[in-house]
Scaffold this active site. Structure first.
Site, PDB file in Angstrom:
ATOM      1  N   SER A 112       0.817  -1.204   0.000  1.00  0.00           N
ATOM      2  CA  SER A 112       0.000   0.000   0.000  1.00  0.00           C
ATOM      3  C   SER A 112       0.855   1.260   0.000  1.00  0.00           C
ATOM      4  O   SER A 112       1.962   1.275   0.517  1.00  0.00           O
ATOM      5  CB  SER A 112      -0.893  -0.015   1.227  1.00  0.00           C
ATOM      6  OG  SER A 112      -1.471   1.240   1.404  1.00  0.00           O
ATOM      7  N   CYS A 113       0.292   2.315  -0.572  1.00  0.00           N
ATOM      8  CA  CYS A 113       1.007   3.591  -0.601  1.00  0.00           C
ATOM      9  C   CYS A 113       0.389   4.552   0.394  1.00  0.00           C
ATOM     10  O   CYS A 113       0.556   5.754   0.289  1.00  0.00           O
ATOM     11  CB  CYS A 113       0.966   4.175  -1.993  1.00  0.00           C
ATOM     12  SG  CYS A 113      -0.691   4.404  -2.583  1.00  0.00           S
ATOM     13  N   ILE A 114      -0.338   4.027   1.352  1.00  0.00           N
ATOM     14  CA  ILE A 114      -0.977   4.909   2.340  1.00  0.00           C
ATOM     15  C   ILE A 114       0.099   5.464   3.257  1.00  0.00           C
ATOM     16  O   ILE A 114       0.102   6.620   3.590  1.00  0.00           O
ATOM     17  CB  ILE A 114      -2.032   4.150   3.160  1.00  0.00           C
ATOM     18  CG1 ILE A 114      -3.138   3.680   2.223  1.00  0.00           C
ATOM     19  CG2 ILE A 114      -2.606   5.016   4.268  1.00  0.00           C
ATOM     20  CD1 ILE A 114      -4.050   2.675   2.847  1.00  0.00           C
TER      21      ILE A 114
END
Lengths: 114, 204
Positions: A112-114
């Site tokens: 994820s790129c959160i």
């Protein structure tokens, strides 16, 4: 996969990927987690282990690592760190608390790129 | 989706953009002012490797940003120019300025499309988690085929929203619909009000 990136724990060769995560999560044990951390020059204490177990449990339940705010809230509620913050977590794992906890927990690198 | 970010036109594409979306971008590029920003996430990233007119010379003025997580799921090589890596949280922070002082829901995500596959299921949830990670007031409105996100393998990831109070989850149901596993049931009228009252409405 080069042999240099592998880890030997209790005489068993553990394969790592290019990011230093286990190729097979089933290879994980606390001894493996400890060896991974020592390889990075880190000695895991109780707080590290709390986070590693929390991340493992979260991943098992939801299929992904937790958000930082979820970890902070749980840490305040479940440990003696009533004033836990993102700073607390970064002091534990300076290169990224969730990402590093995933590595020592035997989980894949978070996509994820959160 | 098209969003205003200050005076900058911002485009958030989660699916392959069609003629309408590209025309809107071209219109923004034709205006004087700051360069438009385009953020590609989820299945829109599939499209980057196809030969298209996306980066035709007339579109060179756009600021092309790509969700790095979506890219890494599909590619092992670095992102090619002119695209640059970006994160969902940073993008949402940019297009949705904090308006927590305002009454009504700050950010409403509208989920009405069924997941195409497991990856799509995660990539629909990730913008919601990104907004929650920013401590935003987030409401998720699930309706129609979007309810498929809340059932079946992989749906357990959505449980985080309720378990950790990351977002209010409202599920639009008719009286004779099966009850969803997650979320608070609401009717179509309440759903319409939520959309109307949202400071920012994002269709996923």
């Amino acid at each position: 996969m080069s042999a240099q990136s592998d880890l030997i724990v209790d005489g068993k060769r553990i394969a790592l990927d290019d990011d230093g995560h286990l190729v097979a999560s089933s290879d994980w044990s606390e001894a493996v987690g400890r060896a991974l951390a020592e390889r990075a020059g880190l000695r895991l204490d109780d707080r590290h282990w709390w986070l590693i177990r929390f991340v493992r449990d979260h991943h098992a339940r939801y299929g992904m690592p937790p958000l930082m705010r979820v970890v902070i809230r749980a840490m305040r509620e479940q440990t003696d760190q009533a004033d836990a913050s993102s700073r607390t977590l970064y002091r534990m794992f300076p290169e990224g608390p969730i990402r590093e906890a995933c590595r020592y927990a035997g989980l894949p690198r978070p996509e994820s790129c959160i | 989706m098209i969003a205003a970010s200050g005076s900058v036109a911002a485009f958030w594409w989660r699916l392959r953009p069609g003629a309408i979306e590209l025309a809107a971008l071209d219109a923004a590029l034709a205006c004087d002012g700051p360069r438009p920003a385009v953020f590609l996430q989820g299945r829109a990233v599939d499209w980057l490797s196809e030969p298209t007119g996306l980066t035709a010379p007339r579109r060179a003025g756009a600021d092309w940003q790509v969700c790095i997580g979506s890219w890494r799921r599909r590619n092992s090589e670095p992102l090619p120019a002119p695209f640059r890596p970006a994160t969902l949280a940073r993008w949402i922070d940019r297009i949705c300025p904090d308006r927590s002082d305002r009454p009504g829901p700050e950010l409403v995500f509208d989920v009405g499309r069924a997941p195409v596959d497991g990856r799509d299921r995660i990539e629909t949830l990730e913008p919601i988690l990104a907004a929650a990670s920013l401590d935003r007031d987030v409401t998720v409105l699930v309706h129609g085929q979007g309810r498929d996100h809340l059932a079946g393998p992989g749906s357990e990831a959505w449980d985080q929203l309720a378990d950790f109070e990351l977002a209010a989850l409202a599920v639009v149901c008719a009286a004779d619909d099966p009850r969803p596993r997650l979320g608070n049931l609401i009717g179509p009228e309440r759903a319409a009000r939520l959309r109307d009252e949202a400071f920012k409405l994002v269709t996923l």
